[in-house]
Design a protein around this motif. Structure first.
Motif, PDB file in Angstrom:
ATOM      1  N   LYS A  63       0.798  -1.219   0.000  1.00 22.22           N
ATOM      2  CA  LYS A  63       0.000   0.000   0.000  1.00 22.22           C
ATOM      3  C   LYS A  63       0.833   1.273   0.000  1.00 22.22           C
ATOM      4  CE  LYS A  63      -3.893  -2.057   2.382  1.00 22.22           C
ATOM      5  NZ  LYS A  63      -4.693  -2.045   3.601  1.00 22.22           N
ATOM      6  N   ARG A  64       2.053   1.247   0.510  1.00 23.19           N
ATOM      7  CA  ARG A  64       2.859   2.456   0.624  1.00 23.19           C
ATOM      8  C   ARG A  64       3.875   2.631  -0.502  1.00 23.19           C
ATOM      9  NH1 ARG A  64       0.257   6.069   3.444  1.00 23.19           N
ATOM     10  NH2 ARG A  64      -0.443   5.250   5.420  1.00 23.19           N
ATOM     11  N   PHE A  68       0.703   3.044  -5.878  1.00 30.15           N
ATOM     12  CA  PHE A  68      -0.389   2.189  -5.409  1.00 30.15           C
ATOM     13  C   PHE A  68      -1.704   2.932  -5.576  1.00 30.15           C
ATOM     14  CE2 PHE A  68      -3.262   0.422  -2.218  1.00 30.15           C
ATOM     15  CZ  PHE A  68      -3.163  -0.916  -2.518  1.00 30.15           C
ATOM     16  N   ASP A  69      -2.668   2.289  -6.209  1.00 29.81           N
ATOM     17  CA  ASP A  69      -3.981   2.889  -6.444  1.00 29.81           C
ATOM     18  C   ASP A  69      -4.948   2.364  -5.402  1.00 29.81           C
ATOM     19  OD1 ASP A  69      -6.058   4.262  -7.530  1.00 29.81           O
ATOM     20  OD2 ASP A  69      -6.276   3.009  -9.310  1.00 29.81           O
ATOM     21  N   LYS A  73      -6.824  -1.033  -5.700  1.00 31.00           N
ATOM     22  CA  LYS A  73      -6.062  -1.834  -4.739  1.00 31.00           C
ATOM     23  C   LYS A  73      -4.992  -2.671  -5.431  1.00 31.00           C
ATOM     24  CE  LYS A  73      -9.508  -1.823  -1.228  1.00 31.00           C
ATOM     25  NZ  LYS A  73     -10.096  -2.390  -0.109  1.00 31.00           N
ATOM     26  N   GLU A  74      -4.262  -1.981  -6.327  1.00 29.33           N
ATOM     27  CA  GLU A  74      -3.155  -2.637  -7.004  1.00 29.33           C
ATOM     28  C   GLU A  74      -2.037  -1.634  -7.234  1.00 29.33           C
ATOM     29  OE1 GLU A  74      -4.400  -2.310 -11.672  1.00 29.33           O
ATOM     30  OE2 GLU A  74      -4.985  -4.098 -10.565  1.00 29.33           O
TER      31      GLU A  74
END
Length: 169
Positions: A63-64, A68-69, A73-74
């Protein structure tokens, strides 16, 4: 241990996690960011990615990482170029100035990765040391230098006061 846990052999940019082998577990480390703000895309997460690719077992989340979108969530590295072109220009100005595009970076990293795998010893930089050290504050004077400076200042004040007294009379 370096033969057993080789790390990421092919630099693809994908998430790489070390899986434990039968004999020994991989070297485990924790990321201590200290006082650095852990915002998405911070360079500390770039260092984390490099350590992960090197073969360390570090607990993390994608996530960081930069790109990251949250909605999808990718991880997609090209979101910055499409969504915020001004920010892209400022972040990658050195690459743009040298004529390296996104496709050329992959080849550049593969070439560097292969060179590091071939010879992992650290090489000294051949930069020349600076000729003269820049001094931003005044040099500390010795006791004798301070004393002579004070005497000269007092003599200048006395002579100026003496001239003023003669002019008044």
């Amino acid at each position: 241990m370096d033969e057993e846990y080789e790390g990421n052999v092919e630099a693809t940019g994908e998430d790489f996690s070390v899986e434990p082998a039968e004999t020994r577990r991989p070297f485990r480390a924790l990321l201590d960011v200290g006082l650095i703000r852990t915002t998405t895309g911070n360079r500390v997460f770039g260092a984390l990615k490099g350590a992960l690719d090197g073969g360390l077992d570090i607990p993390h989340s994608d996530k960081r990482f930069a790109g990251f979108d949250k909605e999808k969530k990718e991880l997609d590295a090209e979101t910055l170029m499409e969504d915020e072109p001004e920010k892209y220009q400022s972040h990658f100005s050195e690459y743009i100035k040298r004529g390296i595009d996104a496709d050329g970076i992959e080849g550049l990293y593969k070439k560097v990765h292969a060179a590091i795998r071939a010879d992992p010893t650290i090489k000294k930089s051949e930069k020349q040391p600076p000729k003269e050290h820049k001094r931003y504050n005044l040099k500390k004077l010795t006791y004798e230098e301070r004393k002579t400076k004070l005497i000269a200042r007092l003599q200048a004040l006395n002579s100026a006061a003496g001239c003023a007294d003669e002019d008044d009379e």
